[in-house]
Design a protein around this motif. Sequence first.
Motif, short mmCIF file in Angstrom:
data_model
loop_
_atom_site.label_atom_id
_atom_site.label_comp_id
_atom_site.label_asym_id
_atom_site.label_seq_id
_atom_site.Cartn_x
_atom_site.Cartn_y
_atom_site.Cartn_z
N MET A 1 0.83 -1.26 -0.07
CA MET A 1 -0.13 0.17 -0.04
C MET A 1 0.96 1.31 -0.06
O MET A 1 1.54 1.43 0.98
CB MET A 1 -1.11 0.03 1.41
N SER A 2 0.80 1.88 -0.97
CA SER A 2 1.83 3.02 -1.21
C SER A 2 0.91 4.42 -1.64
O SER A 2 -0.17 4.46 -2.19
CB SER A 2 2.78 2.83 -2.43
N LEU A 3 1.27 5.56 -0.85
CA LEU A 3 0.89 7.00 -1.18
C LEU A 3 2.10 7.86 -1.86
O LEU A 3 3.18 7.96 -1.18
CB LEU A 3 0.29 7.43 0.03
N ARG A 4 1.58 8.68 -2.69
CA ARG A 4 2.62 9.62 -3.27
C ARG A 4 2.03 10.96 -2.64
O ARG A 4 1.01 11.39 -2.93
CB ARG A 4 2.47 9.63 -4.73
N LEU A 5 3.06 11.55 -1.87
CA LEU A 5 3.04 12.62 -1.14
C LEU A 5 3.49 13.92 -1.83
O LEU A 5 4.93 13.42 -1.82
CB LEU A 5 2.99 12.60 0.55
N ALA A 6 3.23 14.99 -1.93
CA ALA A 6 3.84 16.08 -2.37
C ALA A 6 3.80 17.52 -1.60
O ALA A 6 2.56 17.53 -0.90
CB ALA A 6 3.56 16.25 -4.04
N THR A 7 4.60 18.28 -1.96
CA THR A 7 4.41 19.60 -1.35
C THR A 7 4.98 20.54 -2.45
O THR A 7 6.03 20.47 -3.10
CB THR A 7 5.18 19.89 -0.06
N PHE A 8 4.29 21.69 -2.69
CA PHE A 8 4.83 22.83 -3.73
C PHE A 8 4.11 24.17 -3.35
O PHE A 8 3.20 24.37 -2.95
CB PHE A 8 3.94 22.21 -5.06
N ASN A 9 5.23 25.13 -3.17
CA ASN A 9 4.87 26.42 -2.96
C ASN A 9 4.72 27.23 -4.48
O ASN A 9 5.43 27.17 -5.43
CB ASN A 9 6.11 27.21 -2.56
N VAL A 10 3.29 27.19 -4.79
CA VAL A 10 2.76 27.53 -6.19
C VAL A 10 3.13 29.13 -6.45
O VAL A 10 2.77 29.27 -7.64
CB VAL A 10 1.45 27.09 -6.16
N GLU A 11 3.66 29.89 -5.55
CA GLU A 11 3.83 31.16 -5.73
C GLU A 11 2.63 31.86 -6.32
O GLU A 11 2.48 32.26 -7.42
CB GLU A 11 5.04 31.34 -6.76
N ASN A 12 2.31 32.77 -5.37
CA ASN A 12 1.18 33.76 -5.66
C ASN A 12 -0.08 33.14 -6.38
O ASN A 12 -0.32 33.92 -7.46
CB ASN A 12 1.89 34.94 -6.00
N ALA A 71 1.22 12.90 -7.56
CA ALA A 71 0.80 12.76 -6.25
C ALA A 71 -0.54 12.56 -6.00
O ALA A 71 -1.63 12.86 -6.68
CB ALA A 71 1.28 13.97 -5.23
N ASP A 72 -0.87 11.61 -4.87
CA ASP A 72 -2.19 11.50 -4.32
C ASP A 72 -2.47 12.68 -3.44
O ASP A 72 -3.87 12.81 -3.52
CB ASP A 72 -2.31 9.91 -3.81
N ILE A 73 -1.63 12.95 -2.79
CA ILE A 73 -2.03 14.37 -1.85
C ILE A 73 -0.89 15.28 -1.99
O ILE A 73 0.16 14.84 -1.78
CB ILE A 73 -1.95 13.86 -0.32
N ILE A 74 -1.19 16.42 -2.37
CA ILE A 74 -0.35 17.56 -2.46
C ILE A 74 -0.51 18.67 -1.57
O ILE A 74 -1.84 19.22 -1.51
CB ILE A 74 -0.31 18.11 -4.03
N CYS A 75 0.38 19.23 -0.72
CA CYS A 75 0.32 20.22 0.03
C CYS A 75 0.85 21.37 -0.79
O CYS A 75 1.83 21.58 -1.43
CB CYS A 75 1.26 20.18 1.12
N GLY A 118 -2.79 25.05 1.70
CA GLY A 118 -4.19 24.30 1.37
C GLY A 118 -3.45 22.88 0.91
O GLY A 118 -2.19 22.55 1.01
N VAL A 119 -4.45 22.04 0.87
CA VAL A 119 -4.13 20.53 0.34
C VAL A 119 -5.22 20.18 -0.45
O VAL A 119 -6.48 20.68 -0.63
CB VAL A 119 -4.36 19.65 1.67
N MET A 120 -4.90 19.30 -1.74
CA MET A 120 -5.49 18.77 -2.55
C MET A 120 -5.22 17.21 -2.48
O MET A 120 -4.41 17.04 -2.46
CB MET A 120 -5.42 19.13 -4.13
N MET A 121 -6.45 16.69 -2.61
CA MET A 121 -6.25 15.04 -2.56
C MET A 121 -7.35 14.48 -3.45
O MET A 121 -8.36 14.81 -3.63
CB MET A 121 -6.21 14.67 -1.09
N ARG A 122 -6.80 13.31 -3.69
CA ARG A 122 -7.78 12.20 -4.56
C ARG A 122 -8.50 11.56 -3.63
O ARG A 122 -8.36 11.21 -2.21
CB ARG A 122 -6.61 11.23 -5.27
N ASP A 123 -9.47 10.86 -4.06
CA ASP A 123 -10.18 9.67 -3.42
C ASP A 123 -9.52 8.67 -2.99
O ASP A 123 -10.00 7.95 -1.82
CB ASP A 123 -11.61 9.27 -4.26
N GLN A 124 -8.83 8.31 -3.82
CA GLN A 124 -7.91 6.99 -3.55
C GLN A 124 -6.52 7.08 -4.15
O GLN A 124 -6.13 7.86 -5.04
CB GLN A 124 -8.51 5.66 -4.10
N THR A 125 -5.65 6.21 -3.66
CA THR A 125 -4.22 6.42 -3.87
C THR A 125 -4.13 5.53 -5.47
O THR A 125 -5.21 4.75 -5.70
CB THR A 125 -3.29 5.43 -3.32
#
Length: 369
Positions: A1-12, A71-75, A118-125
């Motif tokens: 069971m694997s999750l792809r987790l990301a973070t990104f400063n999307v700049e303004n 990513a499945d979840i992106i911060c 903020g956070v965006m995420m999918r329903d499932q991995t």
Amino acid sequence: MSLRLATFNVENLMSRFDFTGFRNQLRQDRVLKLFDVKSEEDYRRLEAARIVASTDDTRQLSALAIAEAEADIICLQEVDNMDALRAFEYGYLFRMVGHGYMHKYLVEGNDSRGIDVGVMMRDQTRDGERIEIVDIKSHAALTYADIGLFSPEIAATNKPDDKIFKRDCLELDLKIGGRPFTLYVVHFKSMTNGRDGVDGRTSTMPIRRAEALAVRHIIENRFGPVHAGRKDFAICGDMNDYQERVIVSGSRRTGYGFTHEDGLPSALDVFSHDGFAENVMRRREPLDRWTLYHARGPEEQHLCQLDYIWLSPSLAARNAGRAPEIVRGGQPFRTVFPPGQEVERFPRVGWDRPKASDHCPVVMSLDFA
């Protein structure tokens, strides 16, 4: 069971215009400085036209960077509000990834410019495991006095009842395939201009250190100091500080040199000094850990990591053989890449702009079982 987790400063990622540059030269875009704008009305008209003309390319590139992370979840950091996030996801990201990030979470924080995490995420991995949101909590109201973090260093710029987090620490309780996982999303105090002969990074470090201590307090208060390391949690975001950097010397004509500096004083020592959490970026090669290129002309250039995925000891140990990935295709052509790291830029990337962001997305696949 694997999750792809990301973070990104999307700049303004903004949904409004900022016209303060007419009266404050420090807030004025460089292209408008080329013109003699006589009235505020003319300035507003030109600034609005400039923003509208440049934003479409910028947001296409931001979306390409997010799509490449898969990513499945992106911060996210530097999001104006939920309307801006929805408009970006529907108008840009949806065209690249389809019905992916249906779930979006954002709480208005403390930033004076109105930029939030903020956070965006999918329903499932991608493995088909369900991603469930159990609870979400903002810590934007937490003050120095609340948890005893007011100090003489902090007193130089703040009062006891001031908010600790300059944006927020957003806490999300999740279940990944039924397994508990807690996510903390932050955007620490920026390294502003120096004062009284002290550089900006040093003068603002006490504030970032307090933010890091507050995050640690929240986690230890939640799980207990002894048991926190056994829980599955991650701290993600733009932390505006670094423990190492790569000094860039030379020029395009003479060739570039790259010197790695490690062991620098940092607010992030709060997380690392006793193994409270692991900066998994350290699993990559020393010259290949950067997420931002900083330059004030040829005399001052360096590469550094400002964007982090910190893992709890439990989660880090379970993923000992993994390392984060960095998406650099949205970086402008002025960014200096160490040998062997060059990437194919996304279409329409410019020398300085348009670009996906000044930051690079960081993503990591995590096993939970």
